[in-house]
Design a protein around this motif. Structure first.
Motif, PDB file in Angstrom:
ATOM      1  N   GLY A  61     -14.568  32.218 -54.713  1.00  0.00           N
ATOM      2  CA  GLY A  61     -15.271  31.485 -55.760  1.00  0.00           C
ATOM      3  C   GLY A  61     -15.443  32.278 -57.041  1.00  0.00           C
ATOM      4  N   LEU A  62     -15.598  33.600 -56.915  1.00  0.00           N
ATOM      5  CA  LEU A  62     -15.767  34.456 -58.085  1.00  0.00           C
ATOM      6  C   LEU A  62     -14.439  35.012 -58.595  1.00  0.00           C
ATOM      7  CD1 LEU A  62     -18.963  36.387 -56.949  1.00  0.00           C
ATOM      8  CD2 LEU A  62     -18.804  34.510 -58.604  1.00  0.00           C
ATOM      9  N   ASN A  63     -13.350  34.590 -57.956  1.00  0.00           N
ATOM     10  CA  ASN A  63     -11.997  34.979 -58.358  1.00  0.00           C
ATOM     11  C   ASN A  63     -11.783  36.489 -58.282  1.00  0.00           C
ATOM     12  OD1 ASN A  63      -9.467  34.053 -58.976  1.00  0.00           O
ATOM     13  ND2 ASN A  63      -9.750  34.329 -61.174  1.00  0.00           N
ATOM     14  N   TRP A  64     -12.313  37.106 -57.247  1.00  0.00           N
ATOM     15  CA  TRP A  64     -12.128  38.533 -57.015  1.00  0.00           C
ATOM     16  C   TRP A  64     -11.341  38.708 -55.721  1.00  0.00           C
ATOM     17  CZ3 TRP A  64     -13.994  42.058 -53.259  1.00  0.00           C
ATOM     18  CH2 TRP A  64     -13.754  43.393 -53.559  1.00  0.00           C
ATOM     19  N   GLN A  65     -10.158  39.278 -55.824  1.00  0.00           N
ATOM     20  CA  GLN A  65      -9.268  39.439 -54.673  1.00  0.00           C
ATOM     21  C   GLN A  65      -9.008  38.086 -54.005  1.00  0.00           C
ATOM     22  OE1 GLN A  65      -7.723  42.291 -53.928  1.00  0.00           O
ATOM     23  NE2 GLN A  65      -8.765  43.300 -55.622  1.00  0.00           N
ATOM     24  N   GLY A  66      -8.763  37.088 -54.837  1.00  0.00           N
ATOM     25  CA  GLY A  66      -8.599  35.717 -54.363  1.00  0.00           C
ATOM     26  C   GLY A  66      -7.453  35.532 -53.390  1.00  0.00           C
ATOM     27  N   LYS A  67      -6.367  36.279 -53.574  1.00  0.00           N
ATOM     28  CA  LYS A  67      -5.238  36.071 -52.664  1.00  0.00           C
ATOM     29  C   LYS A  67      -5.575  36.551 -51.254  1.00  0.00           C
ATOM     30  CE  LYS A  67      -2.353  40.090 -53.750  1.00  0.00           C
ATOM     31  NZ  LYS A  67      -1.026  40.489 -54.200  1.00  0.00           N
ATOM     32  N   TYR A  68      -6.328  37.638 -51.143  1.00  0.00           N
ATOM     33  CA  TYR A  68      -6.692  38.123 -49.805  1.00  0.00           C
ATOM     34  C   TYR A  68      -7.772  37.251 -49.172  1.00  0.00           C
ATOM     35  CZ  TYR A  68      -3.984  42.083 -51.366  1.00  0.00           C
ATOM     36  OH  TYR A  68      -2.977  42.866 -51.850  1.00  0.00           O
ATOM     37  N   ALA A  69      -8.726  36.826 -49.977  1.00  0.00           N
ATOM     38  CA  ALA A  69      -9.770  35.938 -49.470  1.00  0.00           C
ATOM     39  C   ALA A  69      -9.173  34.614 -49.015  1.00  0.00           C
ATOM     40  CB  ALA A  69     -10.833  35.699 -50.546  1.00  0.00           C
ATOM     41  N   SER A  70      -8.242  34.078 -49.802  1.00  0.00           N
ATOM     42  CA  SER A  70      -7.627  32.795 -49.436  1.00  0.00           C
ATOM     43  C   SER A  70      -6.781  32.932 -48.173  1.00  0.00           C
ATOM     44  CB  SER A  70      -6.800  32.235 -50.589  1.00  0.00           C
ATOM     45  OG  SER A  70      -5.689  33.055 -50.877  1.00  0.00           O
ATOM     46  N   LEU A  71      -6.093  34.056 -48.017  1.00  0.00           N
ATOM     47  CA  LEU A  71      -5.312  34.275 -46.794  1.00  0.00           C
ATOM     48  C   LEU A  71      -6.232  34.369 -45.586  1.00  0.00           C
ATOM     49  CD1 LEU A  71      -2.635  34.791 -45.361  1.00  0.00           C
ATOM     50  CD2 LEU A  71      -2.919  37.230 -45.901  1.00  0.00           C
ATOM     51  N   PHE A  72      -7.334  35.090 -45.721  1.00  0.00           N
ATOM     52  CA  PHE A  72      -8.288  35.203 -44.622  1.00  0.00           C
ATOM     53  C   PHE A  72      -8.861  33.827 -44.260  1.00  0.00           C
ATOM     54  CE2 PHE A  72     -12.646  35.766 -43.055  1.00  0.00           C
ATOM     55  CZ  PHE A  72     -12.366  36.475 -41.889  1.00  0.00           C
ATOM     56  N   LEU A  73      -9.208  33.037 -45.276  1.00  0.00           N
ATOM     57  CA  LEU A  73      -9.767  31.715 -45.007  1.00  0.00           C
ATOM     58  C   LEU A  73      -8.727  30.770 -44.412  1.00  0.00           C
ATOM     59  CD1 LEU A  73     -12.147  31.262 -48.069  1.00  0.00           C
ATOM     60  CD2 LEU A  73     -12.723  31.930 -45.726  1.00  0.00           C
ATOM     61  N   LEU A  74      -7.469  30.930 -44.785  1.00  0.00           N
ATOM     62  CA  LEU A  74      -6.409  30.140 -44.159  1.00  0.00           C
ATOM     63  C   LEU A  74      -6.285  30.497 -42.681  1.00  0.00           C
ATOM     64  CD1 LEU A  74      -3.987  28.214 -44.129  1.00  0.00           C
ATOM     65  CD2 LEU A  74      -2.577  30.120 -44.959  1.00  0.00           C
ATOM     66  N   LEU A  75      -6.282  31.780 -42.365  1.00  0.00           N
ATOM     67  CA  LEU A  75      -6.194  32.204 -40.960  1.00  0.00           C
ATOM     68  C   LEU A  75      -7.422  31.746 -40.174  1.00  0.00           C
ATOM     69  CD1 LEU A  75      -4.716  35.777 -41.457  1.00  0.00           C
ATOM     70  CD2 LEU A  75      -3.516  33.721 -40.670  1.00  0.00           C
ATOM     71  N   LEU A  76      -8.579  31.821 -40.800  1.00  0.00           N
ATOM     72  CA  LEU A  76      -9.807  31.360 -40.168  1.00  0.00           C
ATOM     73  C   LEU A  76      -9.756  29.857 -39.911  1.00  0.00           C
ATOM     74  CD1 LEU A  76     -12.355  32.859 -39.337  1.00  0.00           C
ATOM     75  CD2 LEU A  76     -13.331  32.309 -41.543  1.00  0.00           C
ATOM     76  N   SER A  77      -9.250  29.114 -40.875  1.00  0.00           N
ATOM     77  CA  SER A  77      -9.121  27.662 -40.722  1.00  0.00           C
ATOM     78  C   SER A  77      -8.154  27.312 -39.596  1.00  0.00           C
ATOM     79  CB  SER A  77      -8.644  27.025 -42.032  1.00  0.00           C
ATOM     80  OG  SER A  77      -9.554  27.253 -43.058  1.00  0.00           O
ATOM     81  N   LEU A  78      -7.065  28.053 -39.512  1.00  0.00           N
ATOM     82  CA  LEU A  78      -6.105  27.850 -38.430  1.00  0.00           C
ATOM     83  C   LEU A  78      -6.752  28.151 -37.085  1.00  0.00           C
ATOM     84  CD1 LEU A  78      -3.236  27.239 -37.452  1.00  0.00           C
ATOM     85  CD2 LEU A  78      -2.687  29.645 -37.866  1.00  0.00           C
ATOM     86  N   PHE A  79      -7.509  29.228 -37.009  1.00  0.00           N
ATOM     87  CA  PHE A  79      -8.229  29.576 -35.781  1.00  0.00           C
ATOM     88  C   PHE A  79      -9.186  28.453 -35.379  1.00  0.00           C
ATOM     89  CE2 PHE A  79     -12.093  31.406 -33.896  1.00  0.00           C
ATOM     90  CZ  PHE A  79     -11.566  31.912 -32.711  1.00  0.00           C
ATOM     91  N   PHE A  80      -9.953  27.936 -36.351  1.00  0.00           N
ATOM     92  CA  PHE A  80     -10.896  26.851 -36.052  1.00  0.00           C
ATOM     93  C   PHE A  80     -10.169  25.601 -35.579  1.00  0.00           C
ATOM     94  CE2 PHE A  80     -14.102  28.714 -39.229  1.00  0.00           C
ATOM     95  CZ  PHE A  80     -14.739  29.419 -38.231  1.00  0.00           C
ATOM     96  N   LEU A  81      -9.042  25.294 -36.199  1.00  0.00           N
ATOM     97  CA  LEU A  81      -8.273  24.126 -35.781  1.00  0.00           C
ATOM     98  C   LEU A  81      -7.788  24.285 -34.343  1.00  0.00           C
ATOM     99  CD1 LEU A  81      -6.905  21.400 -36.348  1.00  0.00           C
ATOM    100  CD2 LEU A  81      -4.964  22.694 -37.274  1.00  0.00           C
ATOM    101  N   VAL A  82      -7.279  25.457 -34.014  1.00  0.00           N
ATOM    102  CA  VAL A  82      -6.810  25.701 -32.643  1.00  0.00           C
ATOM    103  C   VAL A  82      -7.965  25.569 -31.653  1.00  0.00           C
ATOM    104  CG1 VAL A  82      -5.904  27.485 -31.086  1.00  0.00           C
ATOM    105  CG2 VAL A  82      -4.823  27.095 -33.310  1.00  0.00           C
ATOM    106  N   GLN A  83      -9.119  26.118 -31.991  1.00  0.00           N
ATOM    107  CA  GLN A  83     -10.279  26.019 -31.097  1.00  0.00           C
ATOM    108  C   GLN A  83     -10.721  24.569 -30.923  1.00  0.00           C
ATOM    109  OE1 GLN A  83     -11.314  28.544 -29.226  1.00  0.00           O
ATOM    110  NE2 GLN A  83      -9.591  29.502 -30.250  1.00  0.00           N
ATOM    111  N   THR A  84     -10.659  23.812 -31.985  1.00  0.00           N
ATOM    112  CA  THR A  84     -11.046  22.406 -31.916  1.00  0.00           C
ATOM    113  C   THR A  84     -10.083  21.634 -31.020  1.00  0.00           C
ATOM    114  OG1 THR A  84     -12.001  22.547 -34.123  1.00  0.00           O
ATOM    115  CG2 THR A  84     -11.541  20.353 -33.295  1.00  0.00           C
ATOM    116  N   VAL A  85      -8.787  21.883 -31.188  1.00  0.00           N
ATOM    117  CA  VAL A  85      -7.790  21.197 -30.364  1.00  0.00           C
ATOM    118  C   VAL A  85      -7.951  21.599 -28.895  1.00  0.00           C
ATOM    119  CG1 VAL A  85      -5.312  21.012 -29.887  1.00  0.00           C
ATOM    120  CG2 VAL A  85      -6.153  20.824 -32.234  1.00  0.00           C
TER     121      VAL A  85
END
Length: 142
Positions: A61-85
């Motif tokens: 949100g503060l645009n600091w190290q956005g590419k790493y934060a977005s990658l982490f959140l993508l992996l986290l989202s994938l993890f949550f999706l797998v757990q939900t399934v």
């Protein structure tokens, strides 16, 4: 693009804060998902995990190290999706625990679609963040 980043950041800020406000229920939810997990590992996840969500959301949100934060959140989202399934059609004692805790809740198609949508959003944001850091800006020489 800024709206998508702020939306993703807000989702994870809200998720992290909702877990911090209910650490006991968050730990209970983790143990419900993973009944064979040692309690000390569940406790470690309970303490660390919400702060990772919050810090990644703030970073994006503060645009600091956005590419790493977005990658982490993508992996986290994938993890949550797998757990939900994996827990599809199971009744969890405190709900899924993603955005707060409630009483017993059955994991339905709604949760799968919601987590899939968040993962797609995270994928779009991640792709755009990495793309803008790799490609030169128009009008600049290589």
């Amino acid at each position: 693009m800024i709206l998508l980043k702020l939306l993703l950041a807000g989702i994870y800020l809200y998720a992290g804060v909702s877990k911090i406000l209910n650490l006991y229920l968050f730990k209970a939810t983790i143990l419900a998902y993973y009944p064979f997990m040692p309690v000390y590992i569940a406790l470690l996840i309970t303490i660390v995990f919400p702060w990772l969500e919050i810090l990644s959301g703030l970073s994006l949100g503060l645009n600091w190290q956005g590419k790493y934060a977005s990658l982490f959140l993508l992996l986290l989202s994938l993890f949550f999706l797998v757990q939900t399934v994996l827990n599809y059609s199971h009744v969890l004692p405190y709900g899924c625990g993603c955005f707060g805790f409630s009483g017993p809740e059955k994991i339905t198609l709604y949760y799968v679609i919601r987590d899939f949508s968040i993962m797609i959003l995270a994928g779009i944001v991640c792709f755009r963040e990495w793309k803008k850091n790799i490609l030169p800006k128009p009008g600049t020489e290589i």
